[in-house]
Scaffold this active site. Sequence first.
Site, PDB file in Angstrom:
ATOM      1  N   GLU A 270      17.039 -18.613  47.040  1.00 44.66           N
ATOM      2  CA  GLU A 270      16.757 -19.043  45.657  1.00 44.66           C
ATOM      3  C   GLU A 270      17.944 -18.584  44.818  1.00 44.66           C
ATOM      4  O   GLU A 270      17.986 -17.440  44.353  1.00 44.66           O
ATOM      5  CB  GLU A 270      15.469 -18.386  45.142  1.00 44.66           C
ATOM      6  N   CYS A 304      17.416 -18.155  35.870  1.00 47.73           N
ATOM      7  CA  CYS A 304      18.035 -19.124  36.782  1.00 47.73           C
ATOM      8  C   CYS A 304      17.810 -20.529  36.255  1.00 47.73           C
ATOM      9  O   CYS A 304      18.598 -21.430  36.508  1.00 47.73           O
ATOM     10  CB  CYS A 304      17.466 -18.965  38.180  1.00 47.73           C
TER      11      CYS A 304
HETATM   12  P1  NAD Z   1      23.173 -10.944  42.525  1.00 49.78           P
HETATM   13  O1  NAD Z   1      23.521 -12.036  43.470  1.00 49.78           O
HETATM   14  O2  NAD Z   1      24.279 -10.124  41.979  1.00 49.78           O
HETATM   15  O3  NAD Z   1      22.138  -9.922  43.223  1.00 49.78           O
HETATM   16  C1  NAD Z   1      20.883 -10.351  43.699  1.00 49.78           C
HETATM   17  C2  NAD Z   1      20.392  -9.405  44.765  1.00 49.78           C
HETATM   18  O4  NAD Z   1      21.156  -9.600  45.952  1.00 49.78           O
HETATM   19  C3  NAD Z   1      20.542  -7.925  44.428  1.00 49.78           C
HETATM   20  O5  NAD Z   1      19.407  -7.243  44.910  1.00 49.78           O
HETATM   21  C4  NAD Z   1      21.781  -7.514  45.202  1.00 49.78           C
HETATM   22  O6  NAD Z   1      21.837  -6.152  45.520  1.00 49.78           O
HETATM   23  C5  NAD Z   1      21.636  -8.350  46.451  1.00 49.78           C
HETATM   24  N1  NAD Z   1      22.858  -8.676  47.197  1.00 49.78           N
HETATM   25  C6  NAD Z   1      24.048  -9.060  46.711  1.00 49.78           C
HETATM   26  N2  NAD Z   1      24.895  -9.339  47.720  1.00 49.78           N
HETATM   27  C7  NAD Z   1      24.214  -9.124  48.870  1.00 49.78           C
HETATM   28  C8  NAD Z   1      24.550  -9.224  50.262  1.00 49.78           C
HETATM   29  N3  NAD Z   1      25.749  -9.616  50.660  1.00 49.78           N
HETATM   30  N4  NAD Z   1      23.594  -8.934  51.170  1.00 49.78           N
HETATM   31  C9  NAD Z   1      22.355  -8.556  50.783  1.00 49.78           C
HETATM   32  N5  NAD Z   1      21.997  -8.406  49.495  1.00 49.78           N
HETATM   33  C10 NAD Z   1      22.914  -8.697  48.541  1.00 49.78           C
HETATM   34  O7  NAD Z   1      22.334 -11.625  41.333  1.00 49.78           O
HETATM   35  P2  NAD Z   1      21.865 -11.008  39.939  1.00 49.78           P
HETATM   36  O8  NAD Z   1      23.047 -10.859  39.043  1.00 49.78           O
HETATM   37  O9  NAD Z   1      20.956  -9.850  40.146  1.00 49.78           O
HETATM   38  O10 NAD Z   1      20.936 -12.200  39.379  1.00 49.78           O
HETATM   39  C11 NAD Z   1      21.413 -13.320  38.711  1.00 49.78           C
HETATM   40  C12 NAD Z   1      21.570 -14.498  39.639  1.00 49.78           C
HETATM   41  O11 NAD Z   1      20.353 -14.756  40.336  1.00 49.78           O
HETATM   42  C13 NAD Z   1      21.870 -15.786  38.894  1.00 49.78           C
HETATM   43  O12 NAD Z   1      22.816 -16.527  39.626  1.00 49.78           O
HETATM   44  C14 NAD Z   1      20.527 -16.489  38.860  1.00 49.78           C
HETATM   45  O13 NAD Z   1      20.608 -17.885  38.679  1.00 49.78           O
HETATM   46  C15 NAD Z   1      19.981 -16.131  40.188  1.00 49.78           C
HETATM   47  N6  NAD Z   1      18.522 -16.242  40.229  1.00 49.78           N
HETATM   48  C16 NAD Z   1      17.977 -17.285  40.929  1.00 49.78           C
HETATM   49  C17 NAD Z   1      16.603 -17.459  40.939  1.00 49.78           C
HETATM   50  C18 NAD Z   1      15.976 -18.607  41.667  1.00 49.78           C
HETATM   51  O14 NAD Z   1      14.779 -18.555  41.889  1.00 49.78           O
HETATM   52  N7  NAD Z   1      16.718 -19.638  42.053  1.00 49.78           N
HETATM   53  C19 NAD Z   1      15.774 -16.547  40.266  1.00 49.78           C
HETATM   54  C20 NAD Z   1      16.364 -15.487  39.584  1.00 49.78           C
HETATM   55  C21 NAD Z   1      17.742 -15.347  39.585  1.00 49.78           C
END
Ligand code: NAD
Length: 513
Positions: A270, A304
């Site tokens: 997601e 998002c």
């Molecule tokens: P992010 O990608 O920086 O982090 C999200 C999560 O992933 C965190 O828990 C982080 O520690 C983890 N993570 C990052 N790299 C990883 C890896 N290589 N392996 C495992 N875990 C890893 O995102 P953010 O800044 O916290 O959130 C914002 C983003 O999330 C925006 O792009 C937003 O659109 C998206 N988002 C999408 C949805 C959806 O349902 N489509 C919902 C909420 C947020």
Amino acid sequence: MTSMHTSTLPTADDLRDRVRAALQAIGAHTALGEPGGPGLPASTPVTGDVLFAVPESTREDADAAITDAARAFQTWRVTPAPVRGALVSRLGELLVEHKADLATIVTAEAGKITSEALGEVQEMIDICQFAVGLSRQLYGKTIASERPGHRLMETWHPLGVVGVITAFNFPVAVWAWNTAVALVCGNTVVWKPSELTPLTAVACQALIERAADDVGAPRDVSRLVQGAREIGELLVDDPRVALVSATGSVRMGRQVGPRVAARFGKALLELGGNNAAIVTPSADLDLAVRGIVFSAAGTAGQRCTTMRRVIAHRSVVDTVIERVASAYRSLPVGDPSADGTLVGPLIHERSHRDMVAALDRARADGGEVTGGERVDLGEGAYYVRPAVVRMPGQTAVVHDETFAPILYVLTYDDLDEAIALNNAVPQGLSSAIFTTDMREAERFMAADGSDCGIANVNIGTSGAEIGGAFGGEKQTGGGRESGSDSWKAYMRRATNTVNYSSELPLAQGVTFG
Ligand code: NAD
């Protein structure tokens, strides 16, 4: 919408007291350290201060959590689904009881205004209720067999341990979407929340443990590990984790997707969105402007599903820009816990830098920017007035998801062009059309219409209900969570053929011996 911004911010001590009281009411016993001490710094975007240090998981802790969850799976998978539903039902009751407490922590840690924080907890309650119903509806099909005396059917079984990785901007709801459904499906869960929101995670874990104790379920059906990307990677790479459900940026999905695929695990992604609304000549403009302002400026542009683009017909584009800009000028920006505030802070300084950089790029591309300036309420906190940008066309900056309140406005002349613009970005999460013309509305939802996972009519791009399947296409990752038949992603399907005759006819009329 009258005042420009709400005056003063609470102090870090106020916020600490509020969070402590809420955690205590919830029954969370995790020992929180002093700011600067060992552990994850739990900061607040409200003031920019670090409130506490939260215990951080080591690699060994994460390994033990997966081991415990895998062990609990052995009994949980054969526990009848409606009995599993009782755990989720109790979690839902506790969430009702502690709705305000949890919302207080969400506001302190993610900066959501009170109404949106309460809404996020309500979403958790809703998904619990949905999942409880689902626990009696995990249906398989019976299919007509081509062979006499045979029955052909499908049965659905739990997968195993589900690794849940979540983003900062929905610090509690996304965990609940995954956990409520995964648990009734017979899986166990290990959750790695965003490193930016460890306090809300502590609160949720306390509630699920209380629910487990109350109904006599093993606590290990849902485990929490806290840390940054490296801890998430342990879930991603561990073959005992059958499904990795990861919510976050496209950047994260690009790393997680291939790694899970390399070990033939299942992934539910997601990821980011770049959501647009088309405003047609027949649109009810009062309704459209309200829908646009909520979707584009709500949560300070950090959903998002935030609306990032408006594609307005040439005959209405000036009016739309003028009315959105005017609404933006009067949106109260400030303390998210204060009555009347509609726009809280950005999560951190980097978000603000990204916003400034995107607006500079838009200007360089010929964009006319209104708003977007910082509202100075304190050095370490980043409050901004939402920006609306009239663009001469869809340049590269418009293709990016900048996680801040920037709304690019594009102009179109005919609907085909508007749909092409809607679909021209690499992401495919949410979309909308404002129209009173039935033909335009149907065309937007048709096979040659919006290419997004969500296509709305006369409603903004954000604020989905849990009853539908939530998710998007292309770089958004293709996953579906929450309602409808999203539960199937949390189970494996077995096709069963039963021969109750005394013959052994082969399929396709094959004879053998
Ligand atoms: P992010 O990608 O920086 O982090 C999200 C999560 O992933 C965190 O828990 C982080 O520690 C983890 N993570 C990052 N790299 C990883 C890896 N290589 N392996 C495992 N875990 C890893 O995102 P953010 O800044 O916290 O959130 C914002 C983003 O999330 C925006 O792009 C937003 O659109 C998206 N988002 C999408 C949805 C959806 O349902 N489509 C919902 C909420 C947020």
